[in-house]
Write a protein that holds these residues in place. Structure first.
Motif, PDB file in Angstrom:
ATOM      1  N   GLY A 192       0.790  -1.227   0.000  1.00 36.19           N
ATOM      2  CA  GLY A 192       0.000   0.000   0.000  1.00 36.19           C
ATOM      3  C   GLY A 192       0.816   1.268   0.000  1.00 36.19           C
ATOM      4  O   GLY A 192       0.385   2.296  -0.495  1.00 36.19           O
ATOM      5  N   GLU A 193       1.985   1.224   0.580  1.00 31.90           N
ATOM      6  CA  GLU A 193       2.858   2.403   0.639  1.00 31.90           C
ATOM      7  C   GLU A 193       4.234   1.902   1.077  1.00 31.90           C
ATOM      8  O   GLU A 193       4.357   0.767   1.542  1.00 31.90           O
ATOM      9  CB  GLU A 193       2.311   3.412   1.645  1.00 31.90           C
ATOM     10  CG  GLU A 193       2.108   2.771   2.996  1.00 31.90           C
ATOM     11  CD  GLU A 193       1.626   3.718   4.077  1.00 31.90           C
ATOM     12  OE1 GLU A 193       2.098   4.860   4.117  1.00 31.90           O
ATOM     13  OE2 GLU A 193       0.811   3.283   4.888  1.00 31.90           O
ATOM     14  N   PRO A 194       5.248   2.743   0.942  1.00 34.55           N
ATOM     15  CA  PRO A 194       6.570   2.297   1.381  1.00 34.55           C
ATOM     16  C   PRO A 194       6.531   2.008   2.891  1.00 34.55           C
ATOM     17  O   PRO A 194       5.881   2.725   3.640  1.00 34.55           O
ATOM     18  CB  PRO A 194       7.462   3.506   1.092  1.00 34.55           C
ATOM     19  CG  PRO A 194       6.717   4.329   0.094  1.00 34.55           C
ATOM     20  CD  PRO A 194       5.266   4.099   0.363  1.00 34.55           C
TER      21      PRO A 194
ATOM     22  N   ASP B 224       7.347  -7.450   0.892  1.00 31.54           N
ATOM     23  CA  ASP B 224       6.892  -6.080   0.642  1.00 31.54           C
ATOM     24  C   ASP B 224       6.530  -5.998  -0.832  1.00 31.54           C
ATOM     25  O   ASP B 224       7.401  -5.978  -1.699  1.00 31.54           O
ATOM     26  CB  ASP B 224       8.018  -5.104   1.006  1.00 31.54           C
ATOM     27  CG  ASP B 224       7.637  -3.654   0.769  1.00 31.54           C
ATOM     28  OD1 ASP B 224       6.542  -3.392   0.236  1.00 31.54           O
ATOM     29  OD2 ASP B 224       8.449  -2.772   1.120  1.00 31.54           O
ATOM     30  N   THR B 225       5.218  -5.973  -1.100  1.00 26.59           N
ATOM     31  CA  THR B 225       4.740  -6.098  -2.474  1.00 26.59           C
ATOM     32  C   THR B 225       4.316  -4.748  -3.026  1.00 26.59           C
ATOM     33  O   THR B 225       3.414  -4.111  -2.495  1.00 26.59           O
ATOM     34  CB  THR B 225       3.527  -7.045  -2.516  1.00 26.59           C
ATOM     35  OG1 THR B 225       2.499  -6.490  -1.679  1.00 26.59           O
ATOM     36  CG2 THR B 225       3.889  -8.425  -2.002  1.00 26.59           C
TER      37      THR B 225
ATOM     38  N   GLN C 187      -0.526  -2.101  -7.920  1.00 24.00           N
ATOM     39  CA  GLN C 187      -1.579  -1.090  -8.037  1.00 24.00           C
ATOM     40  C   GLN C 187      -2.897  -1.731  -8.459  1.00 24.00           C
ATOM     41  O   GLN C 187      -2.893  -2.834  -9.005  1.00 24.00           O
ATOM     42  CB  GLN C 187      -1.220  -0.078  -9.134  1.00 24.00           C
ATOM     43  CG  GLN C 187       0.126   0.566  -9.007  1.00 24.00           C
ATOM     44  CD  GLN C 187       0.408   1.504 -10.168  1.00 24.00           C
ATOM     45  OE1 GLN C 187       0.405   1.089 -11.328  1.00 24.00           O
ATOM     46  NE2 GLN C 187       0.661   2.769  -9.862  1.00 24.00           N
ATOM     47  N   THR C 188      -3.979  -0.987  -8.255  1.00 21.49           N
ATOM     48  CA  THR C 188      -5.278  -1.420  -8.782  1.00 21.49           C
ATOM     49  C   THR C 188      -5.121  -1.774 -10.259  1.00 21.49           C
ATOM     50  O   THR C 188      -5.668  -2.762 -10.746  1.00 21.49           O
ATOM     51  CB  THR C 188      -6.306  -0.271  -8.635  1.00 21.49           C
ATOM     52  OG1 THR C 188      -6.275   0.187  -7.286  1.00 21.49           O
ATOM     53  CG2 THR C 188      -7.703  -0.718  -8.996  1.00 21.49           C
TER      54      THR C 188
ATOM     55  N   ASP D  59       4.426   6.519  -9.905  1.00 24.65           N
ATOM     56  CA  ASP D  59       5.285   6.541  -8.718  1.00 24.65           C
ATOM     57  C   ASP D  59       6.699   6.980  -9.091  1.00 24.65           C
ATOM     58  O   ASP D  59       7.166   6.720 -10.200  1.00 24.65           O
ATOM     59  CB  ASP D  59       5.406   5.131  -8.106  1.00 24.65           C
ATOM     60  CG  ASP D  59       4.205   4.761  -7.271  1.00 24.65           C
ATOM     61  OD1 ASP D  59       3.159   5.419  -7.402  1.00 24.65           O
ATOM     62  OD2 ASP D  59       4.316   3.808  -6.477  1.00 24.65           O
TER      63      ASP D  59
ATOM     64  N   ARG E 271       4.003   8.826  -4.822  1.00 21.97           N
ATOM     65  CA  ARG E 271       3.309   9.271  -6.026  1.00 21.97           C
ATOM     66  C   ARG E 271       3.923  10.565  -6.555  1.00 21.97           C
ATOM     67  O   ARG E 271       4.325  11.418  -5.772  1.00 21.97           O
ATOM     68  CB  ARG E 271       1.829   9.508  -5.721  1.00 21.97           C
ATOM     69  CG  ARG E 271       1.087   8.302  -5.211  1.00 21.97           C
ATOM     70  CD  ARG E 271       0.825   7.251  -6.227  1.00 21.97           C
ATOM     71  NE  ARG E 271       0.200   7.728  -7.435  1.00 21.97           N
ATOM     72  CZ  ARG E 271      -0.295   6.922  -8.380  1.00 21.97           C
ATOM     73  NH1 ARG E 271      -0.236   5.607  -8.245  1.00 21.97           N
ATOM     74  NH2 ARG E 271      -0.841   7.423  -9.457  1.00 21.97           N
TER      75      ARG E 271
ATOM     76  N   LYS F  91      -1.739   9.046  -0.658  1.00 24.13           N
ATOM     77  CA  LYS F  91      -1.966   7.778   0.017  1.00 24.13           C
ATOM     78  C   LYS F  91      -2.199   8.060   1.500  1.00 24.13           C
ATOM     79  O   LYS F  91      -1.275   8.426   2.214  1.00 24.13           O
ATOM     80  CB  LYS F  91      -0.736   6.891  -0.170  1.00 24.13           C
ATOM     81  CG  LYS F  91      -0.736   6.180  -1.502  1.00 24.13           C
ATOM     82  CD  LYS F  91      -1.538   4.951  -1.312  1.00 24.13           C
ATOM     83  CE  LYS F  91      -1.870   4.145  -2.494  1.00 24.13           C
ATOM     84  NZ  LYS F  91      -2.202   2.777  -2.120  1.00 24.13           N
TER      85      LYS F  91
ATOM     86  N   ARG G 252      -6.064   5.267  -1.381  1.00 24.46           N
ATOM     87  CA  ARG G 252      -5.678   6.164  -2.453  1.00 24.46           C
ATOM     88  C   ARG G 252      -6.769   7.213  -2.657  1.00 24.46           C
ATOM     89  O   ARG G 252      -7.915   6.864  -2.897  1.00 24.46           O
ATOM     90  CB  ARG G 252      -5.511   5.277  -3.682  1.00 24.46           C
ATOM     91  CG  ARG G 252      -5.098   5.947  -4.912  1.00 24.46           C
ATOM     92  CD  ARG G 252      -4.645   4.841  -5.866  1.00 24.46           C
ATOM     93  NE  ARG G 252      -4.744   5.298  -7.218  1.00 24.46           N
ATOM     94  CZ  ARG G 252      -4.412   4.551  -8.266  1.00 24.46           C
ATOM     95  NH1 ARG G 252      -3.994   3.311  -8.102  1.00 24.46           N
ATOM     96  NH2 ARG G 252      -4.517   5.034  -9.473  1.00 24.46           N
TER      97      ARG G 252
HETATM   98  O1  PRX Z   1       2.162   4.521  -4.741  1.00 25.45           O
HETATM   99  C1  PRX Z   1       2.118   3.130  -4.830  1.00 25.45           C
HETATM  100  C2  PRX Z   1       1.514   2.584  -3.551  1.00 25.45           C
HETATM  101  O2  PRX Z   1       0.136   2.419  -3.828  1.00 25.45           O
HETATM  102  C3  PRX Z   1      -0.174   2.828  -5.158  1.00 25.45           C
HETATM  103  C4  PRX Z   1      -1.286   1.997  -5.706  1.00 25.45           C
HETATM  104  O3  PRX Z   1      -2.428   2.202  -4.932  1.00 25.45           O
HETATM  105  P1  PRX Z   1      -3.702   1.279  -5.103  1.00 25.45           P
HETATM  106  O4  PRX Z   1      -4.083   1.232  -6.538  1.00 25.45           O
HETATM  107  O5  PRX Z   1      -4.723   1.745  -4.137  1.00 25.45           O
HETATM  108  O6  PRX Z   1      -3.222  -0.157  -4.714  1.00 25.45           O
HETATM  109  C5  PRX Z   1      -2.768  -0.396  -3.427  1.00 25.45           C
HETATM  110  C6  PRX Z   1      -2.572  -1.861  -3.196  1.00 25.45           C
HETATM  111  C7  PRX Z   1      -1.948  -2.613  -4.275  1.00 25.45           C
HETATM  112  C8  PRX Z   1       1.128   2.687  -5.884  1.00 25.45           C
HETATM  113  O7  PRX Z   1       1.146   3.477  -7.045  1.00 25.45           O
HETATM  114  N1  PRX Z   1       2.073   1.292  -3.152  1.00 25.45           N
HETATM  115  C9  PRX Z   1       1.446   0.100  -3.199  1.00 25.45           C
HETATM  116  N2  PRX Z   1       2.226  -0.860  -2.682  1.00 25.45           N
HETATM  117  C10 PRX Z   1       3.378  -0.286  -2.296  1.00 25.45           C
HETATM  118  C11 PRX Z   1       3.283   1.085  -2.608  1.00 25.45           C
HETATM  119  N3  PRX Z   1       4.304   1.929  -2.375  1.00 25.45           N
HETATM  120  C12 PRX Z   1       5.426   1.417  -1.826  1.00 25.45           C
HETATM  121  N4  PRX Z   1       5.573   0.124  -1.491  1.00 25.45           N
HETATM  122  C13 PRX Z   1       4.581  -0.765  -1.703  1.00 25.45           C
HETATM  123  N5  PRX Z   1       4.748  -2.034  -1.351  1.00 25.45           N
END
Ligand code: PRX
Length: 630
Positions: free
Chosen positions: A386-388, A410-411, A414-415, A498, A513, A519, A524
């Protein structure tokens, strides 16, 4: 170099972890997949069931509208359920669920298959056909899983709207998707309170047209309004002979749409990301299998909400495609006490646990004792999304929750990507804060403004260079925007939105982003969505929203508001505006702070310069101001 443990900033998996893992040698798999990525994705598709085999793995004749497994016929719901019911997995648990109040339910593959068929047959009796859109607005209850799988079974396209969204968000999504049926729960339990989902839906339906039937699932049992001829109780329909526990399945084309999922972008309106049966199925199946290293005996818990892509891919589809046992919990992690999650890991013997940094930081605040009261020795792998993830949270998660033995996956994804894109596997050495490298068969890079790859450790735009099966196919109703937003800045490559850097070992470090997406607690949100909610209030003339760093949420929303002339500034008005945004978008969008101002920094063409606001709020240099109007 030591072979295991945390050494400086590198965590090496133990020999037991590697020995047990499905993939023991990442380089080998990566080599195979990189040398022939179509061959790799073809062999993965071959592990699933198809009514008719594909003619072509990838059709790239109309870029960037890529198509996968063209000519193939398959149904993802069939692969999630029917496929297993025919095997020894028939009596294996598919889903374990705990309600916030402590109720418990578990369903075997056999049971989930039957209940899904009943749901599907009910939908069919309401006239839902292949291609029709169905909006789903529910909390985290087993029926949401059945509803999604039932839509997929009959070829209908589901559009799940997160239960934490409010009236306007639901209205917009119903209207944009032109849904025919709405599946809603009467309410949802959240933090000991009831969220009145049906009431919110009724209000949304006063604004949105097109819905012919509303199917209402009873969860909380409070009084709800039922509109004659339109609204029907699910439990009443279940008594009818049409609600058969087997039967019809649509033999969908690989490229038939499976679902729409709305996500925030740079403009005011959320956009509907479209995914399809075949490619999405292969992508989620493969990534979960290898990254979370699914073994037959595992109990996998993805603590997201089915209303987000993480829940779609890794509570519902990925685990069921793998024949795994998926755990789902209805409520809040701190209800009634901050040990709730840890208690459930112990109670259900969860082996793999996947959550977001914001949740980890939130729970970390309560101290180690809440975790240490529980035996978490069943855990084998942890995950983050979801985020770093900041190294402090990583280390706490690793030490306190994982007892220093569970690698953290740590995956990054994105949607739009549908599946993990940058991610380790259990056998890969980890660096806290980095998702390591792209998944085998995925080629990524980091570009500078001119579209040239940057050097090691330099920051730039993160891009994806090869197509992948579970990539979004388009923005529903807006193919031009799909091309413009993702494929235009650097022709031929997918723009993630990103920024990131890559170190000398090839590890990616996502920074955040680069567009107007914030975030907040991993959710998001678009600045434009919050701004348009604010200006829809009678007192507001103009508004700007930015994200500023926050200890737990990652980012928090700060807003600047110009009031209409004659309106008095007051603390009450600020609170009213916060509530208004909550009502229009959802509680997650409520601004942390509202500041009344007399003007906003704008470019000469009238665009708000959020970067200037951010720099000012953080006490930083606002940089180049040559385009500033005033
Ligand atoms: O900025 C990145 C961040 O979440 C964004 C995608 O958001 P969303 O479509 O809501 O999906 C979230 C769940 C998959 C990305 O562009 N993001 C997602 N995972 C990471 C991440 N930033 C850093 N590390 C991650 N593991």
């Amino acid at each position: 170099m030591p072979s295991e443990g945390l050494n400086g900033e590198v965590f090496y998996p133990s020999s037991e972890v590697i020995e047990y893992a499905n993939i023991k040698n990442w380089d080998e798999l990566n080599k195979r997949a990189s040398e022939d990525y179509l061959g790799f994705w073809e062999s993965m598709a071959g592990e699933l069931d198809w009514f008719k085999k594909w003619d072509k793995v990838l059709d790239d004749s109309n870029k960037p509208f890529y198509k996968w497994y063209t000519g193939g016929k398959c149904n993802i719901s069939y692969n999630c359920l029917d496929r297993h019911v025919k095997t020894f997995r028939r009596n294996k648990l598919a889903l374990i669920w705990e309600g916030e109040k402590g109720e418990f339910k578990s369903m075997s593959y056999y049971a989930l298959h039957r209940e899904t068929c009943k749901f599907a047959n009910i939908l069919r009796s309401m006239g839902v056909k292949k291609g029709d859109r169905v909006t789903i607005y529910m909390g985290r209850i087993p029926e949401i899983v059945m509803a999604m799988l039932a839509c997929a079974r009959i070829g209908a396209v589901h559009s799940v709207v997160y239960g934490g969204f409010s009236v306007e968000a639901l209205h917009e999504r119903i209207e944009d998707s032109q849904s025919k049926v709405l599946i809603v729960a009467d309410g949802a339990y959240q933090r000991g309170k009831i969220v009145p989902l049906k009431e919110i839906a009724d209000e949304a339906l006063q604004r949105a047209g097109g819905i012919e039937h509303v199917l209402v699932v009873k969860r909380t049992g409070q009084e709800v309004n039922m509109e004659e001829g339109r609204d029907m109780w699910y439990h009443e329909l279940l008594k009818l002979p049409i609600a058969k526990g087997d039967g019809f399945i649509e033999e969908t084309d690989a490229e038939d749409p499976l679902f729409l999922l709305y996500t925030s972008g740079t403009t005011g309106k959320p956009k509907a990301i479209m995914h399809t049966h075949g490619g999405y199925m292969v992508g989620t199946y493969t990534t979960l299998k290898y990254v979370f290293d699914i073994h037959e005996e595992d109990r996998f818990w993805c603590a997201a909400d089915p209303g987000w892509i993480t829940g779609h891919s890794y509570i519902v589809y990925g685990p069921l495609l793998n024949g795994a046992t998926s755990f789902m919990y209805e409520g809040a992690p701190t209800h009634p006490y901050p040990n709730r999650w840890w208690q459930m890991i112990e109670n259900y013997g969860i082996n793999i646990f996947y959550t977001a940094p914001t949740a980890i930081r939130g729970l970390m605040r309560f101290g180690d004792a809440w975790v240490k009261r529980h035996d978490l020795s069943s855990l084998r792998l942890l995950g983050s999304v979801g985020e770093p993830i900041n190294p402090e949270a990583w280390k706490w998660y690793h030490k306190t929750v994982g007892n220093e033995k569970c690698p953290i996956m740590d995956t990054w994804w994105q949607t739009e990507t549908g599946m993990f894109m940058i991610t380790p596997m259990p056998c890969v050495p980890l660096k806290p804060g980095s998702g390591t490298k792209p998944f085998p068969g995925i080629e990524m890079d980091i570009y500078n403004e001119d579209g040239k790859p940057v050097k090691d450790d330099e920051e730039g735009f993160m891009v994806i260079k090869t197509p992948w099966p579970s990539m979004m196919r388009t923005i529903y109703n807006d193919p031009d925007r799909y091309v413009q937003q993702y494929w235009s800045k650097f022709p031929g490559v997918y723009l993630t939105g990103d920024s990131a850097r890559r170190d000398k070992d090839g590890y990616y470090w996502v920074i955040g982003r680069v567009d107007d997406v914030i975030k907040v607690s991993g959710y998001r949100l678009g600045t434009a969505e919050i701004e348009s909610a604010l200006v829809s209030h009678a007192s507001v003339a103009e508004a700007a929203a930015i994200g500023l760093p926050h200890d737990v949420k990652g980012n928090a929303i700060h807003t600047y508001v110009i009031l209409k002339s004659g309106v008095n500034k007051s603390e009450e008005l600020k609170e009213a505006l916060r509530q208004h945004v909550g009502h229009e978008v959802g509680p997650i969008a409520k601004p942390e702070q509202i500041e009344f101002v007399d003007s906003l920094p704008k470019t000469r063409s009238g665009k708000i310069m959020r970067r200037v606001l951010r720099a000012k709020a953080l006490g930083q240099d606002p940089g180049n101001l040559s385009t500033l109007e005033d």
